[in-house]
Design a protein around this motif. Structure first.
Motif, PDB file in Angstrom:
ATOM      1  N   ASP A  64       1.068  -5.991   3.201  1.00 22.34           N
ATOM      2  CA  ASP A  64       2.252  -6.537   3.864  1.00 22.34           C
ATOM      3  C   ASP A  64       3.337  -5.473   4.016  1.00 22.34           C
ATOM      4  O   ASP A  64       4.172  -5.549   4.912  1.00 22.34           O
ATOM      5  CB  ASP A  64       2.832  -7.698   3.040  1.00 22.34           C
ATOM      6  N   VAL A  65       3.304  -4.494   3.112  1.00 21.17           N
ATOM      7  CA  VAL A  65       4.250  -3.384   3.136  1.00 21.17           C
ATOM      8  C   VAL A  65       3.436  -2.097   3.025  1.00 21.17           C
ATOM      9  O   VAL A  65       2.636  -1.944   2.098  1.00 21.17           O
ATOM     10  CB  VAL A  65       5.252  -3.458   1.964  1.00 21.17           C
ATOM     11  N   VAL A  66       3.633  -1.199   3.979  1.00 23.05           N
ATOM     12  CA  VAL A  66       2.894   0.064   3.991  1.00 23.05           C
ATOM     13  C   VAL A  66       3.894   1.203   3.826  1.00 23.05           C
ATOM     14  O   VAL A  66       4.824   1.343   4.635  1.00 23.05           O
ATOM     15  CB  VAL A  66       2.099   0.232   5.295  1.00 23.05           C
ATOM     16  N   ALA A 114       3.396  -5.929   9.487  1.00 22.53           N
ATOM     17  CA  ALA A 114       3.657  -5.277   8.200  1.00 22.53           C
ATOM     18  C   ALA A 114       4.945  -4.469   8.277  1.00 22.53           C
ATOM     19  O   ALA A 114       5.313  -3.943   9.335  1.00 22.53           O
ATOM     20  CB  ALA A 114       2.494  -4.379   7.823  1.00 22.53           C
ATOM     21  N   ILE A 115       5.625  -4.359   7.151  1.00 18.08           N
ATOM     22  CA  ILE A 115       6.819  -3.520   7.061  1.00 18.08           C
ATOM     23  C   ILE A 115       6.358  -2.090   6.830  1.00 18.08           C
ATOM     24  O   ILE A 115       5.684  -1.801   5.845  1.00 18.08           O
ATOM     25  CB  ILE A 115       7.723  -3.979   5.907  1.00 18.08           C
ATOM     26  N   LYS A 116       6.737  -1.215   7.737  1.00 17.52           N
ATOM     27  CA  LYS A 116       6.284   0.183   7.677  1.00 17.52           C
ATOM     28  C   LYS A 116       7.449   1.065   7.220  1.00 17.52           C
ATOM     29  O   LYS A 116       8.502   1.092   7.858  1.00 17.52           O
ATOM     30  CB  LYS A 116       5.731   0.607   9.031  1.00 17.52           C
ATOM     31  N   ILE A 117       7.224   1.774   6.111  1.00 20.78           N
ATOM     32  CA  ILE A 117       8.289   2.533   5.458  1.00 20.78           C
ATOM     33  C   ILE A 117       7.878   3.988   5.295  1.00 20.78           C
ATOM     34  O   ILE A 117       6.751   4.287   4.884  1.00 20.78           O
ATOM     35  CB  ILE A 117       8.599   1.941   4.066  1.00 20.78           C
ATOM     36  N   ALA A 138       0.878  -1.179   0.000  1.00 19.11           N
ATOM     37  CA  ALA A 138       0.000   0.000   0.000  1.00 19.11           C
ATOM     38  C   ALA A 138       0.904   1.214   0.000  1.00 19.11           C
ATOM     39  O   ALA A 138       1.673   1.424   0.945  1.00 19.11           O
ATOM     40  CB  ALA A 138      -0.901   0.004   1.223  1.00 19.11           C
ATOM     41  N   PHE A 139       0.829   2.006  -1.064  1.00 17.93           N
ATOM     42  CA  PHE A 139       1.750   3.130  -1.249  1.00 17.93           C
ATOM     43  C   PHE A 139       0.948   4.431  -1.245  1.00 17.93           C
ATOM     44  O   PHE A 139       0.110   4.651  -2.116  1.00 17.93           O
ATOM     45  CB  PHE A 139       2.497   2.974  -2.573  1.00 17.93           C
TER      46      PHE A 139
END
Length: 364
Positions: free
Chosen positions: A81-83, A108-111, A4-5
């Motif tokens: 899974d990746v935010v 989730a990987i939070k970036i 999710a971008f």
């Protein structure tokens, strides 16, 4: 792996310099099997100036510029899974970051993906209680548009767990040689929106050389320059759609890259224009900045100017034949080393390493 971008815009480059970066990188990640949804607000008339239709490699969700709409799309972070929360979204950035982090699953990987790290870091240093600074402890990873070791050290010093630069690059399917277009004919062309920390450098590196060389033709593209005083040999053409960037780059004798003040001071921050021009085999003149040699070799693959006089001298001495040679060498270099496929491979490796670490922590 689902991403999710949350960014400024994938569909429009209007007042949105990160558009080509997002497009190139996310398309390359999609080609590696990532399932991506891009969330962008309907602000600044960007949706009225779309450059592309929604692509088949990424789902795009456009939401209204209201807090209720923001909260609704932020809640969907729980599906990923990746935010990713990018900098400079342009509407309630602090609120968006807070709601996205609150909605993301613990595993989730939070970036935080910073597309203007020198400017962001300056703001964080000036405001120790900044919401982003307070949130760094909940963010797994900071990725940046560039900046090299200075940016990495700076982010770590204020609490980031890790920081990795993911540089701009070339998408060869989008930026490549095309036939010349007489709309963009001239000796030197510059494309960039009028921004506070760019304007003085545009005066020094573009408008002053134009005044020095009245017999040469200069072309200025980008939003916001309409009332700017300029010499008669400068033609201002306004916003240039991304679909015209290749022709804009290949038609003049040379094109100019001018870094924003913060990026020039920090170094290691090649603009998207550098790779767009190289991909089209354009002869590029760039202002000087530390780290350029990582990407292109001065004098062979790019021409480098320390000031406006250098720009004028380089342009006056440049022949069309030498310009073509420099442009072709640059194109070959970036195809070998600096495509978005290269960058996506790096991001893929990073994300899978973090996913493995998160699974281990959950198991414990």
């Amino acid at each position: 792996m689902k991403i999710a971008f949350y960014g400024s815009s994938l569909l429009s480059s209007y007042w949105n310099g990160a558009a080509t970066y997002y497009r190139g990188l996310l398309r390359a990640l999609a080609a590696r099997g990532f399932d991506i949804t891009f969330y962008e607000p309907d602000v600044y008339d960007r949706q009225k100036h779309r450059d592309i239709d929604p692509p088949d490699w990424c789902k795009v969700v456009v939401y209204d510029g209201t807090l209720d709409a923001l909260k609704a799309v932020a809640a969907r972070a729980c599906e990923a899974d990746v935010v990713v929360k990018a900098s400079g979204v342009g509407f309630e950035d602090d609120a968006l970051l807070a709601h996205v982090l609150a909605a993301a699953r613990p595993e989730a990987i939070k970036i935080f993906w910073d597309v203007d790290a020198p400017a962001t870091l300056a703001e964080l240093r000036a405001h120790p209680d900044h919401p982003l600074r307070r949130s760094l402890g909940r963010i797994d990873l900071v990725l940046t548009y560039g900046g090299g070791d200075p940016v990495v050290r700076a982010y770590r010093s204020i609490g980031a767990a890790e920081c990795v630069p993911i540089y701009n690059a070339l998408d060869p399917e989008t930026h490549h040689p095309v036939p010349r277009d007489e709309r963009f004919d001239g000796d030197l062309a510059f494309l960039g929106n009028r921004l506070p920390d760019r304007e003085a450098r545009v005066e020094a590196f573009f408008l002053e050389p134009a005044a020095r060389l009245p017999g040469q033709r200069f072309l200025l593209g980008g939003a916001g320059w309409g009332d700017k005083p300029m010499s008669p040999n400068v033609t201002y053409i306004g916003h240039v759609s991304t679909r015209d960037h290749n022709a804009f780059n290949v038609t003049p004798k040379a094109v100019l890259n001018i870094s924003r003040e913060s990026m020039a001071q920090n170094g290691f921050s090649p603009a998207t224009r550098v790779f767009e021009a190289a991909g089209a085999a354009a002869c590029l003149i760039t202002d000087a900045w530390v780290g350029l040699d990582i990407f292109l070799k001065e004098g062979e693959e790019v021409l480098v100017a320390r000031d406006g006089k250098d720009v004028a001298d380089l342009l006056a001495a440049l022949t069309p034949e030498r310009g073509r040679q420099i442009g072709e060498r640059a194109r070959q270099r970036v195809l070998r080393e600096h495509t978005y496929a290269h960058r996506a491979a790096e991001v893929d490796r990073i994300l899978h390493a973090y996913a493995g670490r998160a699974m281990s922590e959950v198991a414990r």
